[in-house]
Design a protein around this motif. Structure first.
Motif, short mmCIF file in Angstrom:
data_model
loop_
_atom_site.label_atom_id
_atom_site.label_comp_id
_atom_site.label_asym_id
_atom_site.label_seq_id
_atom_site.Cartn_x
_atom_site.Cartn_y
_atom_site.Cartn_z
N VAL A 1 0.89 -1.14 0.00
CA VAL A 1 0.00 0.00 0.00
C VAL A 1 0.93 1.20 0.00
O VAL A 1 1.49 1.58 1.02
N LYS A 2 1.17 1.75 -1.18
CA LYS A 2 2.21 2.76 -1.34
C LYS A 2 1.89 4.07 -0.63
O LYS A 2 2.76 4.68 -0.03
N THR A 3 0.66 4.52 -0.72
CA THR A 3 0.24 5.72 -0.01
C THR A 3 -1.12 5.47 0.62
O THR A 3 -1.91 4.66 0.12
N SER A 4 -1.39 6.16 1.73
CA SER A 4 -2.66 5.98 2.43
C SER A 4 -2.97 7.22 3.25
O SER A 4 -2.08 7.83 3.84
N SER A 5 -4.24 7.61 3.25
CA SER A 5 -4.70 8.74 4.06
C SER A 5 -6.18 8.54 4.32
O SER A 5 -6.78 7.56 3.86
N ASP A 6 -6.79 9.45 5.05
CA ASP A 6 -8.22 9.35 5.32
C ASP A 6 -9.03 9.44 4.03
O ASP A 6 -10.18 9.00 3.99
N ALA A 7 -8.43 10.02 2.99
CA ALA A 7 -9.14 10.22 1.72
C ALA A 7 -9.08 9.01 0.81
O ALA A 7 -9.85 8.90 -0.15
N GLY A 8 -8.14 8.08 1.04
CA GLY A 8 -8.02 6.92 0.17
C GLY A 8 -6.66 6.28 0.25
O GLY A 8 -5.90 6.51 1.18
N PHE A 9 -6.33 5.47 -0.77
CA PHE A 9 -5.06 4.75 -0.76
C PHE A 9 -4.66 4.33 -2.17
O PHE A 9 -5.45 4.39 -3.10
N ASN A 10 -3.40 3.90 -2.30
CA ASN A 10 -2.86 3.42 -3.57
C ASN A 10 -2.11 2.12 -3.32
O ASN A 10 -1.14 2.08 -2.57
N SER A 11 -2.59 1.05 -3.94
CA SER A 11 -1.95 -0.27 -3.85
C SER A 11 -1.17 -0.53 -5.13
O SER A 11 -1.71 -0.36 -6.23
N VAL A 12 0.11 -0.92 -5.00
CA VAL A 12 0.97 -1.12 -6.17
C VAL A 12 1.62 -2.51 -6.13
O VAL A 12 2.15 -2.92 -5.10
N HIS A 13 1.59 -3.19 -7.27
CA HIS A 13 2.26 -4.49 -7.42
C HIS A 13 3.02 -4.48 -8.75
O HIS A 13 2.47 -4.11 -9.77
N ILE A 14 4.29 -4.86 -8.71
CA ILE A 14 5.14 -4.86 -9.90
C ILE A 14 5.95 -6.15 -9.97
O ILE A 14 6.43 -6.64 -8.94
N ALA A 15 6.11 -6.69 -11.16
CA ALA A 15 6.97 -7.87 -11.36
C ALA A 15 7.51 -7.85 -12.79
O ALA A 15 6.96 -7.19 -13.67
N SER A 16 8.59 -8.58 -13.00
CA SER A 16 9.16 -8.77 -14.34
C SER A 16 9.10 -10.25 -14.67
O SER A 16 9.55 -11.09 -13.87
N VAL A 17 8.55 -10.58 -15.83
CA VAL A 17 8.40 -11.98 -16.22
C VAL A 17 8.89 -12.21 -17.64
O VAL A 17 8.97 -11.29 -18.45
N LYS A 18 9.22 -13.46 -17.92
CA LYS A 18 9.70 -13.84 -19.24
C LYS A 18 8.52 -14.08 -20.16
O LYS A 18 8.07 -15.21 -20.36
N ALA A 19 8.02 -13.00 -20.70
CA ALA A 19 6.88 -13.05 -21.61
C ALA A 19 6.83 -11.73 -22.36
O ALA A 19 7.35 -10.72 -21.89
N SER A 20 6.20 -11.74 -23.52
CA SER A 20 6.04 -10.51 -24.28
C SER A 20 4.81 -9.77 -23.78
O SER A 20 3.89 -10.38 -23.20
N PRO A 21 4.73 -8.45 -24.01
CA PRO A 21 3.53 -7.71 -23.64
C PRO A 21 2.26 -8.29 -24.27
O PRO A 21 1.21 -8.32 -23.64
#
Length: 231
Positions: free
Chosen positions: A22-42
């Motif tokens: 949960v990258k940022t959080s406040s009484d107004a809301g939040f931002n959840s971030v997930h990142i990965a690198s995989v062996k596949a094309s877009p």
């Protein structure tokens, strides 16, 4: 009817190094971030992404099944779930439906952005925006992909309680999406140097000759310089 977002009971065996929080959080809301690198094309990832029935966890569906899940990957398209039942004649029929999110930006193999309050957030006065961004490596052997879910507005839940629950379930879906693909790096993926938005889309700039055309004064110009009188 099951809630579409509850705390995940467990995760799949996908073990690619990933940035998740949960990258940022406040009484107004939040931002959840997930990142990965995989062996596949877009394109490979995109094809799987827009077929949520193949990777979405049915424990976080409203019908208890993902067979009726689909994403219409174009602006105003629906990420929806159909409630399906077998009739007395043995044929499957649709007896209801629910919209999980609405597509607001779609560029295959690059960005899919959708808006909607997932699970229990659907009944709240919030806006939830999920951006799925993809960026191929320079050698074309792997792709970095992210889920970034930004939620803001009024809700009857405490942000400190709902944000970790949503982050946990979103992480579960992220891992399920990437399950067929091997990890591409031993390094921990991070936000640094990677755009989670559409800023990484190149601006082609003005067409050739446009800049020169802008310099030509019209007959209505009132500047000090005057065009020479015709001979």
């Amino acid at each position: 009817m099951r809630k579409a977002i509850t705390c995940a009971a467990g995760y799949l065996a996908f073990t690619a190094p990933a940035f998740a929080e949960v990258k940022t959080s406040s009484d107004a809301g939040f931002n959840s971030v997930h990142i990965a690198s995989v062996k596949a094309s877009p394109d490979e990832i995109w094809k799987r992404l827009i077929a949520p029935k193949d990777w979405w966890n049915k424990s976080h569906s409203w019908s208890g099944s993902t067979e009726g899940f689909y994403i219409d990957a174009q602006a105003n398209g629906c990420f929806c779930e159909l409630f399906q039942e077998k009739g007395a004649d043995g044929k499957v029929k649709t007896v209801g439906s629910v919209e999980h999110m609405r597509v607001i930006f779609s560029q295959p193999g690059k960005v899919l952005r959708m808006q909607g309050g997932l699970g229990p957030l659907q009944s709240e006065a919030v806006t939830g925006t999920l951006t799925v961004a993809m960026e191929p490596s320079k050698d074309g052997q792997s792709t970095k992909i992210s889920f970034s879910y930004v939620v803001g507005g009024y809700m009857r839940y405490k942000v400190s309680e709902i944000a970790p629950a949503v982050d946990s379930v979103l992480g579960d879906q992220f891992r399920r999406l990437l399950t067929p693909f091997a990890s591409a790096t031993e390094d921990t993926a991070s936000v640094d140097g990677f755009s989670l938005d559409v800023e990484n889309l190149k601006d082609e700039g003005p067409a050739e000759g446009t800049e020169k055309a802008l310099e030509v004064k019209s007959d209505n110009d009132t500047g000090d310089e005057q065009a020479p009188a015709p001979k």
